[in-house]
Design an enzyme around this catalytic site. Structure first.
Site, PDB file in Angstrom:
ATOM      1  NE  ARG A 103      -3.832  -5.089   0.567  1.00 48.23           N
ATOM      2  CZ  ARG A 103      -4.609  -5.280   1.626  1.00 48.23           C
ATOM      3  NH1 ARG A 103      -5.889  -5.506   2.027  1.00 48.23           N
ATOM      4  NH2 ARG A 103      -3.513  -5.837   2.721  1.00 48.23           N
ATOM      5  CG  ASP A 269       4.508  -9.506   3.466  1.00 47.78           C
ATOM      6  OD1 ASP A 269       5.012 -10.303   3.865  1.00 47.78           O
ATOM      7  OD2 ASP A 269       4.092  -8.800   3.249  1.00 47.78           O
TER       8      ASP A 269
HETATM    9  P1  AMP Z   1      -0.878  -8.672   3.738  1.00 48.23           P
HETATM   10  O1  AMP Z   1      -0.903  -9.258   4.777  1.00 48.23           O
HETATM   11  O2  AMP Z   1      -1.488  -7.193   3.899  1.00 48.23           O
HETATM   12  O3  AMP Z   1       0.859  -7.661   4.064  1.00 48.23           O
HETATM   13  O4  AMP Z   1      -0.712  -8.973   2.123  1.00 48.23           O
HETATM   14  C1  AMP Z   1       0.477  -9.683   2.138  1.00 48.23           C
HETATM   15  C2  AMP Z   1       0.083 -10.001   0.402  1.00 48.23           C
HETATM   16  O5  AMP Z   1      -1.210  -9.279  -0.333  1.00 48.23           O
HETATM   17  C3  AMP Z   1       0.769  -8.436   0.109  1.00 48.23           C
HETATM   18  O6  AMP Z   1       1.747  -8.825  -0.957  1.00 48.23           O
HETATM   19  C4  AMP Z   1      -0.470  -7.338  -0.289  1.00 48.23           C
HETATM   20  O7  AMP Z   1       0.108  -6.362  -1.477  1.00 48.23           O
HETATM   21  C5  AMP Z   1      -1.177  -8.858  -0.974  1.00 48.23           C
HETATM   22  N1  AMP Z   1      -2.484  -8.521  -0.662  1.00 48.23           N
HETATM   23  C6  AMP Z   1      -3.700  -8.732   0.161  1.00 48.23           C
HETATM   24  N2  AMP Z   1      -5.179  -8.127   0.233  1.00 48.23           N
HETATM   25  C7  AMP Z   1      -4.926  -8.076  -0.928  1.00 48.23           C
HETATM   26  C8  AMP Z   1      -5.954  -7.597  -2.509  1.00 48.23           C
HETATM   27  N3  AMP Z   1      -7.760  -6.882  -1.567  1.00 48.23           N
HETATM   28  N4  AMP Z   1      -5.870  -7.542  -3.407  1.00 48.23           N
HETATM   29  C9  AMP Z   1      -4.548  -7.341  -3.857  1.00 48.23           C
HETATM   30  N5  AMP Z   1      -3.510  -7.993  -2.950  1.00 48.23           N
HETATM   31  C10 AMP Z   1      -3.729  -7.961  -2.001  1.00 48.23           C
HETATM   32 MG    MG Z   2       1.747  -6.424   4.079  1.00 47.29          MG
END
Ligand code: AMP
Ligand code: MG
Length: 518
Positions: A103, A269
């Protein structure tokens, strides 16, 4: 609007040859080209004037249609090709494979005043890395990222920053507490900025796929553009590179501990290769000082990412990065030595940090006991971290200790005599120790106030701004934004924010409970 565009990432590194925006595994590439989604009715809510200046823009630029359209993804800047980065990561201790910018969409890189700024839209639509999600972000999480990243910068904590906060005009469906109660929320887009958004996971994904060619390509690129002082790539340079990432990560985490910031999702990540605080999700600020606290309800059971565990997790994550870089170095000993040094350095740096919070600058025996006793006392009854350390700069002697610090305790009137005694003993020890300092009280106070912030973005404060914004009132976003620019200043006009969390916020979603849903 004139930006000095100097794209490097999407020019020098291998691109995914597939242009279709479909969800897939992307191999042998650092990114995929992708175009942001057209939004229904974009509306700019806030812009950081400092970030504008950093990019060579001015306030008048923000009034144009072009500014609004570019920073909400409705128009692509001339001569730029937006893209999503490919990375993997360990989530909660387990290898999760390919993740990537699901995103986030990078617009371009800008050079201004000798600095490189990557511009990235968060919540601008799906990418090949969106997996089973929509690529969008809601207003609530966007306000939290926008306010907190700028606040962290002004606290002196290495961080990504933010240029703008906008509504998309689209509705986004979210199940906030993952309990089957989905609801529509306002969609929003933050334009965030950093020298680079590279994460540990960008290197890990190539190592996991045994793609040493692209691993080397990416590491060499990183050194060339972001660690050029290390010299030409070689095994020795790769070791130095790892050492510097380790030191930067450590420095960042010591700052987190100093200001009471809990990231909440320290997956690999979410670890920046530049040692920047990145990906503001279910983060939180300590209210009561508590090593065991985490704001992230998803992590409630194991509390892997609790306040007191952040330094250990930093080390664990660095070990994963070391494993990823190993194929280029083929010698474990220097990597292990660096990781061992992290442990020693962490001890000494957090000791120095805690001493500075106490206004102790001389080297004296037994300070570690004074600090350990303090940390124990702070956890006996609920004690506000920010107020405690801020008010500690007014401490003069044992007799007036409680007078100065009373306000930091949630329930001072009902404090047991046992606990009072423990504090009195600590006050006495602190008073005696202060006599070994050569500074005047005024000098000490000034030094302490420069490391103990008066204002931090307490969770309930962000939530108040969110509740107002949901009703279409954005004034509080600006008030908090302005206040958090000078977190160490007295700013009497904002005194009402120098207060403990109100009772209503104790168990409220968004204040004490946050999820990854954003
Ligand atoms: P995060 O926990 O926010 O670091 O996200 C972990 C993974 O999930 C990353 O690859 C983000 O890009 C993906 N991600 C989180 N929320 C979304 C969303 N609403 N749409 C697409 N990908 C998401
Ligand atoms: Mg992230």
């Amino acid at each position: 609007m004139k930006l000095n565009i100097k794209d490097k990432f999407n020019k020098e590194l291998p691109a995914d040859p597939i242009l279709e925006n479909s969800r897939r595994q992307v191999s042998e590439a650092c990114f995929s080209f992708v175009t942001p989604k057209i939004t229904a009715k974009p509306e700019l809510l806030h812009v950081s004037h400092e970030m504008l200046e950093n990019l060579g823009l001015s306030k008048t630029d923000t009034t144009s249609e072009e500014f609004l359209n570019i920073f909400t993804g409705n128009k692509v800047l001339e001569n730029t090709t937006p893209y999503a980065m490919c990375y993997g990561g360990h989530q909660f201790g387990n290898w999760a494979g390919q993740l990537g910018d699901g995103r986030a969409i990078n617009l371009c890189e800008v050079e201004h005043n000798g600095k490189n700024w990557a511009l990235q839209l968060k919540g601008a639509g799906e990418t090949p890395y969106s997996r089973n999600a929509d690529g969008l972000a809601v207003l609530r999480s966007s306000i939290r990222e926008y306010l907190c990243s700028e606040a962290m910068f002004h606290l002196g904590v290495p961080t990504t920053r933010a240029l703008s906060l906008a509504l998309s005009g689209d509705q986004v469906l979210r199940d906030v507490m993952y309990d089957g109660n989905s609801a529509y929320e306002k969609g929003a887009i933050v334009c965030r900025t950093a020298e680079s958004f590279l994460r540990f996971g960008n290197y890990q994904i190539f190592a996991a796929r045994q793609d040493d060619v692209n691993l080397k390509h990416l590491v060499d690129y990183t050194i060339k553009h972001h660690f050029s002082h290390l010299g030409k790539p070689s095994k020795a340079t790769y070791i130095e590179f790892f050492k510097e990432v380790t030191n930067r990560t450590l420095e960042m985490i010591v700052h987190w501990q100093r200001v009471g910031f809990v990231h909440g999702v320290m997956n690999t990540d979410n670890m920046s290769i530049l040692g920047l605080t990145i990906d503001y999700g279910p983060y939180g600020w300590l209210e009561g000082f508590d090593f065991g606290w985490t704001p992230n309800t998803t992590d409630r059971q194991h509390k892997r990412y609790r306040y007191g565990n952040q330094p250990n997790i930093g080390l664990w994550n660095l070990l994963q990065l070391a494993n990823a870089l190993y194929p280029l170095i083929e010698d474990a000993a220097p990597l292990e030595a660096i990781l061992n040094q992290y442990k020693t350095d962490f001890e000494s740096k957090s000791f120095e940090m805690m001493k500075s919070k106490l206004g102790l600058f001389e080297t004296v025996d037994n300070d570690e006991y004074l600090i350990k006793d303090l940390e124990e006392n702070l956890q006996l009854v609920e004690t506000d971290m920010t107020i405690f350390f801020r008010n500690l700069s007014d401490f003069k002697d044992e007799d007036t200790g409680f007078e100065v610090l009373k306000n930091a305790f949630y329930d001072f009137d009902n404090m047991s005599s046992d606990i009072k005694e423990k504090w009195e003993l600590w006050f006495l020890n602190y008073q005696v120790r202060l006599q070994q300092e050569f500074t005047t009280h005024q000098e000490r106070k000034a030094k302490m106030n420069a490391v103990n912030p008066k204002y931090v973005l307490r969770n309930y404060m962000a939530q108040l701004a969110i509740d107002d914004a949901d009703k279409g009132n954005y004034r509080l976003i600006d008030e908090l934004f302005q206040m958090l620019k000078k977190p160490y200043d007295e700013q009497q006009e904002y005194q009402k924010w120098f207060t403990k969390r109100p009772d209503w916020a104790r168990d409220k979603v968004g204040c004490s409970m946050l999820s990854c849903s954003s």
